[in-house]
Motif scaffolding. Sequence first.
Motif, PDB file in Angstrom:
ATOM      1  N   ILE A  43       9.351  64.446   0.550  1.00 33.47           N
ATOM      2  CA  ILE A  43       8.928  63.683  -0.615  1.00 33.47           C
ATOM      3  C   ILE A  43       7.827  64.456  -1.326  1.00 33.47           C
ATOM      4  O   ILE A  43       6.856  64.896  -0.697  1.00 33.47           O
ATOM      5  CB  ILE A  43       8.430  62.288  -0.200  1.00 33.47           C
ATOM      6  N   VAL A  44       8.000  64.633  -2.618  1.00 32.79           N
ATOM      7  CA  VAL A  44       7.049  65.410  -3.408  1.00 32.79           C
ATOM      8  C   VAL A  44       6.186  64.468  -4.241  1.00 32.79           C
ATOM      9  O   VAL A  44       6.704  63.593  -4.950  1.00 32.79           O
ATOM     10  CB  VAL A  44       7.777  66.400  -4.341  1.00 32.79           C
ATOM     11  N   VAL A  45       4.875  64.643  -4.136  1.00 30.71           N
ATOM     12  CA  VAL A  45       3.935  63.933  -5.002  1.00 30.71           C
ATOM     13  C   VAL A  45       3.488  64.922  -6.073  1.00 30.71           C
ATOM     14  O   VAL A  45       2.784  65.893  -5.771  1.00 30.71           O
ATOM     15  CB  VAL A  45       2.713  63.428  -4.215  1.00 30.71           C
ATOM     16  N   PRO A  46       3.912  64.726  -7.319  1.00 28.94           N
ATOM     17  CA  PRO A  46       3.563  65.692  -8.378  1.00 28.94           C
ATOM     18  C   PRO A  46       2.067  65.658  -8.698  1.00 28.94           C
ATOM     19  O   PRO A  46       1.373  64.667  -8.433  1.00 28.94           O
ATOM     20  CB  PRO A  46       4.385  65.226  -9.585  1.00 28.94           C
ATOM     21  N   ASP A  47       1.585  66.749  -9.264  1.00 29.71           N
ATOM     22  CA  ASP A  47       0.212  66.770  -9.747  1.00 29.71           C
ATOM     23  C   ASP A  47       0.036  65.667 -10.796  1.00 29.71           C
ATOM     24  O   ASP A  47       0.884  65.486 -11.673  1.00 29.71           O
ATOM     25  CB  ASP A  47      -0.117  68.126 -10.382  1.00 29.71           C
ATOM     26  N   GLY A  48      -1.083  64.958 -10.717  1.00 32.77           N
ATOM     27  CA  GLY A  48      -1.386  63.926 -11.702  1.00 32.77           C
ATOM     28  C   GLY A  48      -0.685  62.605 -11.473  1.00 32.77           C
ATOM     29  O   GLY A  48      -0.838  61.679 -12.282  1.00 32.77           O
ATOM     30  N   ALA A  49       0.080  62.482 -10.388  1.00 33.43           N
ATOM     31  CA  ALA A  49       0.788  61.224 -10.126  1.00 33.43           C
ATOM     32  C   ALA A  49      -0.205  60.118  -9.775  1.00 33.43           C
ATOM     33  O   ALA A  49      -1.217  60.356  -9.116  1.00 33.43           O
ATOM     34  CB  ALA A  49       1.782  61.409  -8.994  1.00 33.43           C
ATOM     35  N   ASN A  50       0.091  58.898 -10.218  1.00 30.45           N
ATOM     36  CA  ASN A  50      -0.688  57.734  -9.799  1.00 30.45           C
ATOM     37  C   ASN A  50       0.221  56.784  -9.024  1.00 30.45           C
ATOM     38  O   ASN A  50       1.415  57.063  -8.855  1.00 30.45           O
ATOM     39  CB  ASN A  50      -1.332  57.040 -11.001  1.00 30.45           C
ATOM     40  N   TYR A  51      -0.329  55.688  -8.596  1.00 33.22           N
ATOM     41  CA  TYR A  51       0.440  54.764  -7.751  1.00 33.22           C
ATOM     42  C   TYR A  51       1.720  54.309  -8.442  1.00 33.22           C
ATOM     43  O   TYR A  51       2.804  54.332  -7.854  1.00 33.22           O
ATOM     44  CB  TYR A  51      -0.421  53.557  -7.375  1.00 33.22           C
ATOM     45  N   HIS A  52       1.608  53.910  -9.702  1.00 28.01           N
ATOM     46  CA  HIS A  52       2.761  53.343 -10.392  1.00 28.01           C
ATOM     47  C   HIS A  52       3.831  54.395 -10.681  1.00 28.01           C
ATOM     48  O   HIS A  52       5.027  54.141 -10.480  1.00 28.01           O
ATOM     49  CB  HIS A  52       2.309  52.655 -11.682  1.00 28.01           C
ATOM     50  N   SER A  53       3.425  55.588 -11.098  1.00 30.97           N
ATOM     51  CA  SER A  53       4.427  56.636 -11.368  1.00 30.97           C
ATOM     52  C   SER A  53       5.080  57.106 -10.073  1.00 30.97           C
ATOM     53  O   SER A  53       6.274  57.419 -10.043  1.00 30.97           O
ATOM     54  CB  SER A  53       3.782  57.823 -12.098  1.00 30.97           C
ATOM     55  N   PHE A  54       4.300  57.109  -8.998  1.00 33.51           N
ATOM     56  CA  PHE A  54       4.846  57.558  -7.712  1.00 33.51           C
ATOM     57  C   PHE A  54       5.839  56.527  -7.159  1.00 33.51           C
ATOM     58  O   PHE A  54       6.905  56.896  -6.659  1.00 33.51           O
ATOM     59  CB  PHE A  54       3.723  57.810  -6.716  1.00 33.51           C
ATOM     60  N   THR A  55       5.516  55.243  -7.253  1.00 37.18           N
ATOM     61  CA  THR A  55       6.455  54.232  -6.752  1.00 37.18           C
ATOM     62  C   THR A  55       7.733  54.223  -7.594  1.00 37.18           C
ATOM     63  O   THR A  55       8.823  54.018  -7.053  1.00 37.18           O
ATOM     64  CB  THR A  55       5.812  52.825  -6.750  1.00 37.18           C
ATOM     65  N   ARG A  56       7.602  54.446  -8.902  1.00 34.13           N
ATOM     66  CA  ARG A  56       8.816  54.543  -9.728  1.00 34.13           C
ATOM     67  C   ARG A  56       9.662  55.732  -9.302  1.00 34.13           C
ATOM     68  O   ARG A  56      10.900  55.652  -9.268  1.00 34.13           O
ATOM     69  CB  ARG A  56       8.434  54.671 -11.212  1.00 34.13           C
ATOM     70  N   LYS A  57       9.011  56.838  -8.943  1.00 32.70           N
ATOM     71  CA  LYS A  57       9.722  58.033  -8.469  1.00 32.70           C
ATOM     72  C   LYS A  57      10.439  57.733  -7.152  1.00 32.70           C
ATOM     73  O   LYS A  57      11.594  58.139  -6.948  1.00 32.70           O
ATOM     74  CB  LYS A  57       8.728  59.190  -8.282  1.00 32.70           C
ATOM     75  N   LEU A  58       9.785  56.993  -6.265  1.00 35.93           N
ATOM     76  CA  LEU A  58      10.398  56.644  -4.980  1.00 35.93           C
ATOM     77  C   LEU A  58      11.636  55.777  -5.186  1.00 35.93           C
ATOM     78  O   LEU A  58      12.652  55.944  -4.500  1.00 35.93           O
ATOM     79  CB  LEU A  58       9.387  55.916  -4.091  1.00 35.93           C
ATOM     80  N   VAL A  59      11.566  54.858  -6.137  1.00 31.33           N
ATOM     81  CA  VAL A  59      12.717  54.002  -6.440  1.00 31.33           C
ATOM     82  C   VAL A  59      13.847  54.837  -7.027  1.00 31.33           C
ATOM     83  O   VAL A  59      15.023  54.705  -6.638  1.00 31.33           O
ATOM     84  CB  VAL A  59      12.317  52.876  -7.416  1.00 31.33           C
ATOM     85  N   ALA A  60      13.519  55.730  -7.965  1.00 36.87           N
ATOM     86  CA  ALA A  60      14.528  56.561  -8.615  1.00 36.87           C
ATOM     87  C   ALA A  60      15.233  57.466  -7.614  1.00 36.87           C
ATOM     88  O   ALA A  60      16.430  57.758  -7.764  1.00 36.87           O
ATOM     89  CB  ALA A  60      13.881  57.397  -9.718  1.00 36.87           C
ATOM     90  N   GLU A  61      14.522  57.903  -6.586  1.00 34.80           N
ATOM     91  CA  GLU A  61      15.103  58.800  -5.576  1.00 34.80           C
ATOM     92  C   GLU A  61      15.757  58.037  -4.433  1.00 34.80           C
ATOM     93  O   GLU A  61      16.271  58.651  -3.492  1.00 34.80           O
ATOM     94  CB  GLU A  61      14.023  59.739  -5.037  1.00 34.80           C
ATOM     95  N   GLY A  62      15.710  56.702  -4.484  1.00 32.05           N
ATOM     96  CA  GLY A  62      16.351  55.904  -3.454  1.00 32.05           C
ATOM     97  C   GLY A  62      15.568  55.815  -2.161  1.00 32.05           C
ATOM     98  O   GLY A  62      16.097  55.391  -1.128  1.00 32.05           O
ATOM     99  N   VAL A  63      14.305  56.194  -2.210  1.00 27.12           N
ATOM    100  CA  VAL A  63      13.475  56.150  -0.994  1.00 27.12           C
ATOM    101  C   VAL A  63      13.083  54.709  -0.676  1.00 27.12           C
ATOM    102  O   VAL A  63      13.035  54.305   0.487  1.00 27.12           O
ATOM    103  CB  VAL A  63      12.223  57.036  -1.162  1.00 27.12           C
ATOM    104  N   VAL A  64      12.775  53.930  -1.704  1.00 28.06           N
ATOM    105  CA  VAL A  64      12.459  52.516  -1.520  1.00 28.06           C
ATOM    106  C   VAL A  64      13.265  51.712  -2.541  1.00 28.06           C
ATOM    107  O   VAL A  64      13.721  52.250  -3.560  1.00 28.06           O
ATOM    108  CB  VAL A  64      10.944  52.218  -1.699  1.00 28.06           C
TER     109      VAL A  64
END
Length: 337
Positions: A43-64
């Motif tokens: 799982i990659v946490v991009p530079d500048g990611a915050n809680y909301h952008s990261f959780t959206r990324k997790l949903v988009a990737e099917g992680v959660v």
Amino acid sequence: MIKKLALLILFLALAAAGGTYWAYGQIESYVASPINPENETLIVVPDGANYHSFTRKLVAEGVVDTSPWARWAAKTHPELTKLKAGTYQVEPGTSLADLFALVRSGKEHQFSITFVEGSTFKEWREALANSNYLVHDTQALSEKDIAQKLGLKEEKLEGLLLPETYHYVAGESDLSVLKRANVQLNRALNEAWGEREQGLPIKSEYDLLTLASIIEKETAVDAEREKVASVFVNRLNKGMRLQTDPTVIYGMGDNYDGNIRKNDLRTPTPYNTYVIFGLPPTPIAMPGKASILAAANPADTPYFYFVADGLGGHKFSKTLTEHNRAVRQYLKTLRNK
């Protein structure tokens, strides 16, 4: 009337409290829920990611899975908002809370790349180019350019990097890996040079590396390294040519097709020790620590020759007559196989 109003207020307060308790339970269930992947996943946490952008990324990737409670979790668990950019590996069954704890710790996944003893710099470059998550800063550079980037005076890197397993994080430069390999090599070389047997026919640490690289290519049997080293040291002391096939192969470069012919042994190259006296001008491979130590402390033997015994080792001889006999035995062993 007042009594009824009081009961209504109490009822509403209890309902609100119950609702709050229920909502809190839903948030806790969301935070404690396991992530979806059934296998290890990066799982990659991009530079500048915050809680909301990261959780959206997790949903988009099917992680959660998507959840209406995701936005509220950050309010009841403010620690979830503390993210460190990087690449993380999570195990199956990891909870969302554990995932965020890992990301909060900054303990990125360590990738690894292994270089084997006796490999060449050409093979190292291929391995680096095929390694994921490395930044390939050396791809367009020549070997000389890379040596300069590493702060080395030599133009060839053969022998100047210690073969072993190196770990790196995503986004690290391949130059960083090479730099560590050179530092490790210098550490092993300095130790061996400081503890070397006195009187060796070797003028410098670089010569020691060159001899070690030949030993590395001649045998992979630990118990034989010091014996092989003794043969080459004995030959150097007597002014004999080393006559070792790996130097011929290295000198042939891309012309080597898997076979050495008599003409190859007679064809001059700077590395052909059937033609030149002494050591070749550079190492011919990356020697490991054991071969470096063997070159610095060869066994005390009367041997001047060795040949494969067909059983995984070598037969050592004092005279050419004994050696020729050992060669015939080796050929016989091959025929019987």
